[in-house]
Design a protein around this motif. Structure first.
Motif, PDB file in Angstrom:
ATOM      1  N   ALA A  69      52.486  40.539  42.982  1.00 34.65           N
ATOM      2  CA  ALA A  69      53.426  40.793  41.883  1.00 34.65           C
ATOM      3  C   ALA A  69      52.723  41.425  40.693  1.00 34.65           C
ATOM      4  O   ALA A  69      51.554  41.151  40.420  1.00 34.65           O
ATOM      5  CB  ALA A  69      54.100  39.490  41.451  1.00 34.65           C
ATOM      6  N   ASN A  70      53.477  42.238  39.975  1.00 31.34           N
ATOM      7  CA  ASN A  70      52.957  42.855  38.746  1.00 31.34           C
ATOM      8  C   ASN A  70      52.523  41.806  37.729  1.00 31.34           C
ATOM      9  O   ASN A  70      51.676  42.070  36.887  1.00 31.34           O
ATOM     10  CB  ASN A  70      54.017  43.770  38.125  1.00 31.34           C
ATOM     11  CG  ASN A  70      55.270  43.013  37.711  1.00 31.34           C
ATOM     12  OD1 ASN A  70      56.097  42.673  38.549  1.00 31.34           O
ATOM     13  ND2 ASN A  70      55.409  42.740  36.425  1.00 31.34           N
ATOM     14  N   SER A  71      53.065  40.607  37.832  1.00 31.84           N
ATOM     15  CA  SER A  71      52.766  39.526  36.890  1.00 31.84           C
ATOM     16  C   SER A  71      51.566  38.667  37.303  1.00 31.84           C
ATOM     17  O   SER A  71      51.121  37.824  36.531  1.00 31.84           O
ATOM     18  CB  SER A  71      53.995  38.629  36.750  1.00 31.84           C
ATOM     19  OG  SER A  71      54.389  38.142  38.023  1.00 31.84           O
ATOM     20  N   SER A  72      51.065  38.885  38.504  1.00 35.92           N
ATOM     21  CA  SER A  72      49.958  38.072  39.039  1.00 35.92           C
ATOM     22  C   SER A  72      48.623  38.656  38.586  1.00 35.92           C
ATOM     23  O   SER A  72      47.878  39.245  39.371  1.00 35.92           O
ATOM     24  CB  SER A  72      50.034  38.012  40.564  1.00 35.92           C
ATOM     25  OG  SER A  72      51.219  37.405  40.981  1.00 35.92           O
ATOM     26  N   ILE A  73      48.307  38.462  37.335  1.00 37.23           N
ATOM     27  CA  ILE A  73      47.121  39.081  36.739  1.00 37.23           C
ATOM     28  C   ILE A  73      45.843  38.692  37.478  1.00 37.23           C
ATOM     29  O   ILE A  73      44.995  39.552  37.761  1.00 37.23           O
ATOM     30  CB  ILE A  73      47.039  38.739  35.237  1.00 37.23           C
ATOM     31  CG1 ILE A  73      48.230  39.387  34.517  1.00 37.23           C
ATOM     32  CG2 ILE A  73      45.720  39.196  34.634  1.00 37.23           C
ATOM     33  CD1 ILE A  73      48.433  38.925  33.098  1.00 37.23           C
ATOM     34  N   ASP A  74      45.693  37.423  37.807  1.00 41.49           N
ATOM     35  CA  ASP A  74      44.493  36.991  38.530  1.00 41.49           C
ATOM     36  C   ASP A  74      44.396  37.670  39.896  1.00 41.49           C
ATOM     37  O   ASP A  74      43.312  38.079  40.318  1.00 41.49           O
ATOM     38  CB  ASP A  74      44.469  35.475  38.701  1.00 41.49           C
ATOM     39  CG  ASP A  74      44.245  34.740  37.391  1.00 41.49           C
ATOM     40  OD1 ASP A  74      43.738  35.352  36.424  1.00 41.49           O
ATOM     41  OD2 ASP A  74      44.586  33.537  37.331  1.00 41.49           O
ATOM     42  N   ASN A  75      45.514  37.789  40.603  1.00 39.97           N
ATOM     43  CA  ASN A  75      45.509  38.440  41.912  1.00 39.97           C
ATOM     44  C   ASN A  75      45.193  39.927  41.802  1.00 39.97           C
ATOM     45  O   ASN A  75      44.493  40.476  42.651  1.00 39.97           O
ATOM     46  CB  ASN A  75      46.845  38.253  42.627  1.00 39.97           C
ATOM     47  CG  ASN A  75      47.073  36.839  43.097  1.00 39.97           C
ATOM     48  OD1 ASN A  75      46.166  36.024  43.104  1.00 39.97           O
ATOM     49  ND2 ASN A  75      48.302  36.539  43.470  1.00 39.97           N
ATOM     50  N   LEU A  76      45.738  40.574  40.781  1.00 42.29           N
ATOM     51  CA  LEU A  76      45.459  41.998  40.580  1.00 42.29           C
ATOM     52  C   LEU A  76      43.953  42.225  40.429  1.00 42.29           C
ATOM     53  O   LEU A  76      43.392  43.157  41.014  1.00 42.29           O
ATOM     54  CB  LEU A  76      46.208  42.528  39.359  1.00 42.29           C
ATOM     55  CG  LEU A  76      47.735  42.553  39.472  1.00 42.29           C
ATOM     56  CD1 LEU A  76      48.363  42.827  38.103  1.00 42.29           C
ATOM     57  CD2 LEU A  76      48.198  43.583  40.483  1.00 42.29           C
ATOM     58  N   ALA A  77      43.299  41.376  39.666  1.00 40.65           N
ATOM     59  CA  ALA A  77      41.845  41.481  39.487  1.00 40.65           C
ATOM     60  C   ALA A  77      41.111  41.104  40.776  1.00 40.65           C
ATOM     61  O   ALA A  77      40.165  41.787  41.186  1.00 40.65           O
ATOM     62  CB  ALA A  77      41.390  40.596  38.327  1.00 40.65           C
ATOM     63  N   PHE A  78      41.549  40.022  41.411  1.00 39.79           N
ATOM     64  CA  PHE A  78      40.885  39.528  42.621  1.00 39.79           C
ATOM     65  C   PHE A  78      40.818  40.600  43.705  1.00 39.79           C
ATOM     66  O   PHE A  78      39.754  40.849  44.286  1.00 39.79           O
ATOM     67  CB  PHE A  78      41.610  38.281  43.139  1.00 39.79           C
ATOM     68  CG  PHE A  78      41.172  37.856  44.507  1.00 39.79           C
ATOM     69  CD1 PHE A  78      39.962  37.199  44.687  1.00 39.79           C
ATOM     70  CD2 PHE A  78      41.957  38.124  45.610  1.00 39.79           C
ATOM     71  CE1 PHE A  78      39.544  36.817  45.957  1.00 39.79           C
ATOM     72  CE2 PHE A  78      41.551  37.747  46.882  1.00 39.79           C
ATOM     73  CZ  PHE A  78      40.335  37.095  47.051  1.00 39.79           C
TER      74      PHE A  78
END
Length: 161
Positions: free
Chosen positions: A108-117
């Motif tokens: 999701a666009n809101s999953s900041i930690d996942n986007l970085a991970f």
């Protein structure tokens, strides 16, 4: 930080898969979606040397060349210790040896930690699936941001991954 020692085991039976539903729900809040896809693809559990379950990963072959991480969840007490990255590295190696050339994943666009991970794990953004989360029965809010869109990532595989 050293790579955690873990082993990945493939869960074959649907009965066994049910035991890991709660872990899959750590990565996807929509229980109905999890109930649909948890029986598709290959479900792997990651365990430490004492057989303690650290996390799960559900892989789905989209074509002979492309596989998707449908769900990747690490138990909260093991996050930030390299477990997720170790799972990805092992699966990249396994899927490369099976002849796959790339792995994709969406978050999701809101999953900041996942986007970085995923970027730290060697994935690159490839597309945005607009309004993907509009079909969810309840709005998903993370980090004060509404999840509207699915951000897709891709990682090419090679024999050395």
């Amino acid at each position: 930080m050293n790579k955690p020692l873990l082993k990945l085991s493939l869960i074959e039976s649907n009965e066994e898969r049910k035991a890991y539903r709660s872990l899959l729900l750590l990565a996807d809040d929509w229980a109905e979606a999890v109930d649909q896809y948890m029986y598709e693809g290959e479900l792997y559990i990651a365990q430490d040397q004492q057989d303690q379950v650290l996390g799960v990963c559900l892989m789905h072959a989209l074509s002979p060349e492309e596989a998707e991480i449908k769900n990747l969840a690490v138990r909260p007490e093991f996050r930030g210790q390299g477990v997720g990255k170790a799972i990805i590295e092992e699966l990249c190696s396994r899927f490369a040896s099976k002849g796959f050339s790339r792995i994709i994943v969406g978050t999701a666009n809101s999953s900041i930690d996942n986007l970085a991970f995923y970027q730290k794990a060697g994935f690159r953004m490839t597309e945005i699936r607009k309004d993907f989360f509009c079909s969810y029965p309840e709005p998903v809010i993370e980090n004060g941001i509404r999840a509207w869109d699915m951000v897709m990532f891709e990682r090419p595989l090679s024999a050395s991954c």
